[in-house]
Design a protein around this motif. Sequence first.
Motif, PDB file in Angstrom:
ATOM      1  N   VAL A 140       3.132  -9.585  -2.063  1.00  0.00           N
ATOM      2  CA  VAL A 140       2.431  -8.410  -2.600  1.00  0.00           C
ATOM      3  C   VAL A 140       1.624  -7.760  -1.478  1.00  0.00           C
ATOM      4  O   VAL A 140       1.658  -6.536  -1.290  1.00  0.00           O
ATOM      5  CB  VAL A 140       1.515  -8.810  -3.788  1.00  0.00           C
ATOM      6  CG1 VAL A 140       0.530  -7.695  -4.116  1.00  0.00           C
ATOM      7  CG2 VAL A 140       2.353  -9.164  -5.004  1.00  0.00           C
ATOM      8  N   LYS A 141       0.962  -8.603  -0.689  1.00  0.00           N
ATOM      9  CA  LYS A 141       0.143  -8.074   0.409  1.00  0.00           C
ATOM     10  C   LYS A 141       1.034  -7.344   1.422  1.00  0.00           C
ATOM     11  O   LYS A 141       0.697  -6.259   1.901  1.00  0.00           O
ATOM     12  CB  LYS A 141      -0.619  -9.216   1.087  1.00  0.00           C
ATOM     13  CG  LYS A 141      -1.485  -8.715   2.226  1.00  0.00           C
ATOM     14  CD  LYS A 141      -2.368  -9.777   2.797  1.00  0.00           C
ATOM     15  CE  LYS A 141      -3.199  -9.272   3.965  1.00  0.00           C
ATOM     16  NZ  LYS A 141      -2.491  -8.428   4.902  1.00  0.00           N
ATOM     17  N   ARG A 142       2.187  -7.943   1.707  1.00  0.00           N
ATOM     18  CA  ARG A 142       3.093  -7.321   2.684  1.00  0.00           C
ATOM     19  C   ARG A 142       3.564  -5.941   2.191  1.00  0.00           C
ATOM     20  O   ARG A 142       3.645  -4.986   2.955  1.00  0.00           O
ATOM     21  CB  ARG A 142       4.311  -8.225   2.891  1.00  0.00           C
ATOM     22  CG  ARG A 142       4.509  -8.540   4.345  1.00  0.00           C
ATOM     23  CD  ARG A 142       5.666  -9.451   4.557  1.00  0.00           C
ATOM     24  NE  ARG A 142       5.231 -10.812   4.791  1.00  0.00           N
ATOM     25  CZ  ARG A 142       6.038 -11.870   4.801  1.00  0.00           C
ATOM     26  NH1 ARG A 142       7.308 -11.729   4.519  1.00  0.00           N
ATOM     27  NH2 ARG A 142       5.577 -13.052   5.074  1.00  0.00           N
ATOM     28  N   LEU A 143       3.853  -5.861   0.885  1.00  0.00           N
ATOM     29  CA  LEU A 143       4.267  -4.557   0.341  1.00  0.00           C
ATOM     30  C   LEU A 143       3.117  -3.553   0.423  1.00  0.00           C
ATOM     31  O   LEU A 143       3.323  -2.385   0.753  1.00  0.00           O
ATOM     32  CB  LEU A 143       4.745  -4.703  -1.112  1.00  0.00           C
ATOM     33  CG  LEU A 143       6.129  -5.330  -1.292  1.00  0.00           C
ATOM     34  CD1 LEU A 143       6.429  -5.550  -2.776  1.00  0.00           C
ATOM     35  CD2 LEU A 143       7.219  -4.428  -0.690  1.00  0.00           C
ATOM     36  N   ARG A 144       1.903  -4.034   0.138  1.00  0.00           N
ATOM     37  CA  ARG A 144       0.742  -3.122   0.251  1.00  0.00           C
ATOM     38  C   ARG A 144       0.617  -2.605   1.673  1.00  0.00           C
ATOM     39  O   ARG A 144       0.360  -1.425   1.890  1.00  0.00           O
ATOM     40  CB  ARG A 144      -0.541  -3.850  -0.145  1.00  0.00           C
ATOM     41  CG  ARG A 144      -0.693  -4.013  -1.636  1.00  0.00           C
ATOM     42  CD  ARG A 144      -1.965  -4.770  -1.922  1.00  0.00           C
ATOM     43  NE  ARG A 144      -2.220  -4.901  -3.340  1.00  0.00           N
ATOM     44  CZ  ARG A 144      -2.888  -5.917  -3.878  1.00  0.00           C
ATOM     45  NH1 ARG A 144      -3.370  -6.877  -3.111  1.00  0.00           N
ATOM     46  NH2 ARG A 144      -3.082  -5.962  -5.178  1.00  0.00           N
ATOM     47  N   ASP A 145       0.826  -3.507   2.643  1.00  0.00           N
ATOM     48  CA  ASP A 145       0.732  -3.093   4.052  1.00  0.00           C
ATOM     49  C   ASP A 145       1.776  -2.031   4.381  1.00  0.00           C
ATOM     50  O   ASP A 145       1.614  -1.246   5.312  1.00  0.00           O
ATOM     51  CB  ASP A 145       0.928  -4.298   4.994  1.00  0.00           C
ATOM     52  CG  ASP A 145      -0.259  -5.250   4.924  1.00  0.00           C
ATOM     53  OD1 ASP A 145      -1.299  -4.836   4.391  1.00  0.00           O
ATOM     54  OD2 ASP A 145      -0.121  -6.407   5.367  1.00  0.00           O
ATOM     55  N   LYS A 146       2.875  -2.034   3.625  1.00  0.00           N
ATOM     56  CA  LYS A 146       3.931  -1.048   3.889  1.00  0.00           C
ATOM     57  C   LYS A 146       3.734   0.236   3.087  1.00  0.00           C
ATOM     58  O   LYS A 146       4.632   1.066   3.014  1.00  0.00           O
ATOM     59  CB  LYS A 146       5.298  -1.649   3.563  1.00  0.00           C
ATOM     60  CG  LYS A 146       5.691  -2.732   4.547  1.00  0.00           C
ATOM     61  CD  LYS A 146       7.048  -3.299   4.228  1.00  0.00           C
ATOM     62  CE  LYS A 146       7.413  -4.342   5.282  1.00  0.00           C
ATOM     63  NZ  LYS A 146       8.609  -5.098   4.918  1.00  0.00           N
TER      64      LYS A 146
ATOM     65  N   ILE B 128      -0.154  -1.470  -5.113  1.00  0.00           N
ATOM     66  CA  ILE B 128      -0.001  -2.495  -6.150  1.00  0.00           C
ATOM     67  C   ILE B 128      -1.401  -2.920  -6.570  1.00  0.00           C
ATOM     68  O   ILE B 128      -2.163  -3.468  -5.773  1.00  0.00           O
ATOM     69  CB  ILE B 128       0.801  -3.706  -5.612  1.00  0.00           C
ATOM     70  CG1 ILE B 128       2.200  -3.243  -5.173  1.00  0.00           C
ATOM     71  CG2 ILE B 128       0.905  -4.789  -6.684  1.00  0.00           C
ATOM     72  CD1 ILE B 128       3.035  -4.308  -4.513  1.00  0.00           C
ATOM     73  N   ASP B 129      -1.768  -2.603  -7.822  1.00  0.00           N
ATOM     74  CA  ASP B 129      -3.107  -2.932  -8.313  1.00  0.00           C
ATOM     75  C   ASP B 129      -3.113  -4.324  -8.932  1.00  0.00           C
ATOM     76  O   ASP B 129      -2.107  -4.754  -9.514  1.00  0.00           O
ATOM     77  CB  ASP B 129      -3.534  -1.918  -9.388  1.00  0.00           C
ATOM     78  CG  ASP B 129      -3.880  -0.567  -8.758  1.00  0.00           C
ATOM     79  OD1 ASP B 129      -3.861  -0.481  -7.512  1.00  0.00           O
ATOM     80  OD2 ASP B 129      -4.139   0.392  -9.515  1.00  0.00           O
ATOM     81  N   ALA B 130      -4.258  -4.980  -8.838  1.00  0.00           N
ATOM     82  CA  ALA B 130      -4.440  -6.239  -9.554  1.00  0.00           C
ATOM     83  C   ALA B 130      -4.968  -5.887 -10.938  1.00  0.00           C
ATOM     84  O   ALA B 130      -5.932  -5.141 -11.062  1.00  0.00           O
ATOM     85  CB  ALA B 130      -5.416  -7.119  -8.814  1.00  0.00           C
TER      86      ALA B 130
END
Length: 337
Positions: free
Chosen positions: A52-58, A62-64
Amino acid sequence: MRKAFSSRIARSEPTLEQRLLLLFRGSDDGILSGESIGSFLNISRTAVWKHVKRLRDKGYRIDAVPARGYRLVAAPDALTENELAPGLSTTRIGCRIVSVPATGSTNQLAFQLADEGAADGTVVIADTQTGGRGRLGRRWESPPGVNLYCSVIIRPPIPPLHAPQLTFLSAVAVSRAIEATTRLRPRIKWPNDVLVNDRKVAGLLNEMNAETDTIHCVVLGIGVNLNMERSQFPDGLRQPASSLFLESGAAVDRREFTRALLAELDALYDGFLRNGFGETRDEWLARSMLVGKRVSVSFGESETSGEVGGIDADGALLLRRGDGSIERVLAGDVAIL
Ligand code: BT5
């Protein structure tokens, strides 16, 4: 010795990130618990968090969602493999998609990757080019976030002499993709322009690495003005230019257009390898704006003119001259008289 490449390479399995995106997009309310993601993808909760973090970096938002999990709120408008691969059902073209935010020229990057052994069908895409190339050392305007700049590496088992035929594949594929995603009616101008309402919306630059009788690779460079604004065109272009957005009044979904283009190119390339140049040539002629017109063709200092009869098996323009003789023209810039 260069490596030999299989001519048919299946698209690789989706990556974990791509499968995670598919899960989000397939869920009813867009919310997935860490636990369900973990069990679908067979990975730990910590690994879920990392992806999830990697996708956010891209650039994915993505909200929690407290006590429920994660929600995919927005995806970047990026032409990455993550965004393009799902829904792309090609057999060769796009077997691998290398996407970078910026590069000098995607053709140049494609040659580097081809030298390192990139497979037949590898696609290189950049969001912007700092040194986008046209023919004869000209420049291709490549602002970020609006257009498509891509280069496709192919390794066709044909003699180098026939390589110019491949430009016609790109031109037909771009025209079909424009028709598939807009209501516009593109026309092709020999050798490498696609026009809408007489304005250039796409340019093609094919380059090749070959020895006398062997092609190592051909790079099909394709630039399409999708959502470029009027103010982004510099003054003094060689011919009137436009974008699909400006001509249709509607923004083009860059991902949808790119997928359509790769699919059309895949189908045309497959037909080319099986049945030769004939089918592409016929469709190219039907889409050409030049057949039957009187034109002049300039190349450097030289200039010739005549009525366009068509193209021959090598992709040369056939000009009928005043005395009835036929002249084959291999390169140049065309002006309609
Ligand atoms: C072409 O050259 O039309 C080939 C363009 C190929 C661009 C793609 S982008 C991906 C790949 N990577 C690259 O580095 N190149 C390829 P030519 O027929 O020579 O036309 C170039 C001329 O078109 C320039 O001299 C300008 O006058 C004009 N031009 C420049 N940028 C343009 C744009 N974005 N749209 C329309 N016309 C443009």
